[in-house]
Design an enzyme around this catalytic site. Structure first.
Site, short mmCIF file in Angstrom:
data_model
loop_
_atom_site.label_atom_id
_atom_site.label_comp_id
_atom_site.label_asym_id
_atom_site.label_seq_id
_atom_site.Cartn_x
_atom_site.Cartn_y
_atom_site.Cartn_z
N ASP A 86 0.84 -1.21 0.00
CA ASP A 86 0.00 0.00 0.00
C ASP A 86 0.88 1.25 0.00
OD1 ASP A 86 -0.38 -1.23 3.19
OD2 ASP A 86 0.70 0.63 2.84
N ASP A 155 6.20 -5.88 6.58
CA ASP A 155 4.87 -5.26 6.64
C ASP A 155 3.93 -6.15 5.84
OD1 ASP A 155 3.51 -2.11 5.28
OD2 ASP A 155 2.64 -3.66 6.59
N SER A 156 3.71 -7.36 6.35
CA SER A 156 3.04 -8.40 5.56
C SER A 156 1.59 -8.58 6.01
CB SER A 156 3.78 -9.73 5.76
OG SER A 156 3.54 -10.20 7.09
N ASP A 158 -1.34 -11.48 7.22
CA ASP A 158 -1.28 -12.41 8.36
C ASP A 158 -0.60 -13.72 7.98
OD1 ASP A 158 -4.55 -11.14 9.00
OD2 ASP A 158 -2.69 -10.60 10.02
N1 SAM Z 1 -0.44 -3.23 7.41
C1 SAM Z 1 -1.02 -4.48 6.93
C2 SAM Z 1 -1.13 -5.48 8.04
O1 SAM Z 1 -0.54 -5.26 9.10
O2 SAM Z 1 -1.81 -6.51 7.82
C3 SAM Z 1 -0.21 -5.02 5.77
C4 SAM Z 1 -0.37 -4.16 4.57
S1 SAM Z 1 0.36 -4.62 3.07
C5 SAM Z 1 -1.01 -4.37 2.05
C6 SAM Z 1 0.59 -6.37 3.14
C7 SAM Z 1 1.20 -6.83 1.84
O3 SAM Z 1 1.98 -8.00 2.03
C8 SAM Z 1 0.18 -7.20 0.74
O4 SAM Z 1 0.26 -6.24 -0.29
C9 SAM Z 1 0.60 -8.59 0.29
O5 SAM Z 1 0.46 -8.77 -1.11
C10 SAM Z 1 2.04 -8.63 0.74
N2 SAM Z 1 2.59 -9.99 0.89
C11 SAM Z 1 2.00 -11.06 1.46
N3 SAM Z 1 2.82 -12.13 1.41
C12 SAM Z 1 3.97 -11.71 0.80
C13 SAM Z 1 5.19 -12.36 0.46
N4 SAM Z 1 5.39 -13.66 0.75
N5 SAM Z 1 6.15 -11.63 -0.14
C14 SAM Z 1 5.95 -10.31 -0.42
N6 SAM Z 1 4.80 -9.63 -0.14
C15 SAM Z 1 3.83 -10.34 0.46
#
Ligand code: SAM
Length: 282
Positions: A86, A155-156, A158
């Site tokens: 984001d 910042d992933s 869950d």
């Molecule tokens: N602040 C939010 C929270 O605490 O849940 C997280 C926001 S951000 C939108 C989370 C991002 O992590 C998503 O865009 C998702 O696509 C990304 N994501 C999830 N797994 C991932 C991975 N293995 N490698 C890179 N990005 C990943």
């Protein structure tokens, strides 16, 4: 007719926001993306139906996940952000003139495109010339990095779906290898209140403690996240996040914030007894 967005914070608890308008919905290779507007929280983004970022309270999360490590080591130059599509975390980081380079590793390109379209201010930092964006799995990306980063921010989503690999012992071992000797790892560390989240939090804490000699959790109040009581993890081989804070140096940077300050920084590491017991019993 009223439209409501609801998220199950536990099997018996729902969190709902009255929706003014649904702006976007799509199913990508990795997850479902929805963007809606609301009176209370402004525009908000959900992934697989779970709240990710809301215009009106995002500052709390993004200030706490960035300014805590930056005030412990204001000399941080090279940063890796995993997830964070984001743009909110990068948006805070680019405010530091001392940061030379930021790698942003986001598995789902669509999240970045959607954020640029519907959250133009929040995503503006991703256009900074110091930012390189990689569209790949952070678990895979990190394996090839050695001693490069002064700060890694996870910042992933869950710990299930695409985010699952970012909560494993293997991943934290790779993070340790990718950091410089003074490096700091900060991650969004879920919530201690509801049982499912608390169990996941305890497991993650055990895994990180198995890799880093210093691992301390800190907290913030985030209205749109489950129970509102949200934790972050601070891990390092060298720095204690409270004893080693460079408060005067950070304050001299004159970075204007709406939530973070160096007094709150110290207080945020003072955890409730039930949380301390949860972590001690790991
Ligand atoms: N602040 C939010 C929270 O605490 O849940 C997280 C926001 S951000 C939108 C989370 C991002 O992590 C998503 O865009 C998702 O696509 C990304 N994501 C999830 N797994 C991932 C991975 N293995 N490698 C890179 N990005 C990943």
């Amino acid at each position: 007719m009223e439209l409501w967005y609801s998220e199950n914070h536990s099997r018996d608890v729902q969190f709902s926001i009255r929706v003014e308008k649904q702006l976007y919905t799509a199913q990508t290779e990795f997850q479902r993306i929805d963007v809606m507007t609301s009176n209370e929280f402004g525009t908000f983004l959900t992934l697989d139906g779970l709240m990710m970022v809301a215009e009106k309270d995002e500052f709390i999360y993004h200030e706490m996940i960035t300014h805590v490590p930056m005030s412990v080591n204001p000399g941080i130059e090279n940063v890796l952000v995993i997830g964070g599509g984001d743009g909110g975390t990068v948006n805070q980081l680019v405010r530091y003139g001392g940061i030379k380079h930021i790698d942003l590793v986001e598995i789902d390109r669509e999240v970045i495109e959607v954020s640029k379209r519907f959250f133009p201010e929040l995503s503006a930092g991703m256009s900074d010339k110091r930012v390189s964006i990689y569209y790949e799995d952070g678990l895979r990306f990190i394996r090839s990095r050695h001693g490069e980063y002064d700060l890694i921010i996870v910042d992933s989503t869950d710990p299930f779906g695409p985010g699952e690999g970012l909560f494993t012992r293997e991943f934290y071992g790779s993070c340790s290898k990718a950091l410089t000797e003074n490096g700091i790892l900060v991650n969004q560390h879920e919530s201690p209140y509801y049982e499912d989240y608390a169990n996941s939090l305890a497991r993650t804490h055990a895994r990180i403690k198995g890799v880093f000699p210093i691992h301390r959790l800190y907290q913030a109040h985030i209205p749109t996240y489950p129970s509102g009581h949200w934790l972050f993890g601070f891990a390092s081989n060298k720095f204690d996040p409270v004893l080693d804070i460079k408060a005067e140096e950070w304050n001299r940077l004159n970075i204007k914030t709406r939530y973070y300050n160096t007094e709150l920084h110290k207080g945020s590491f003072a955890l409730p007894n039930y949380v301390k017991e949860l972590l001690e019993n790991v």
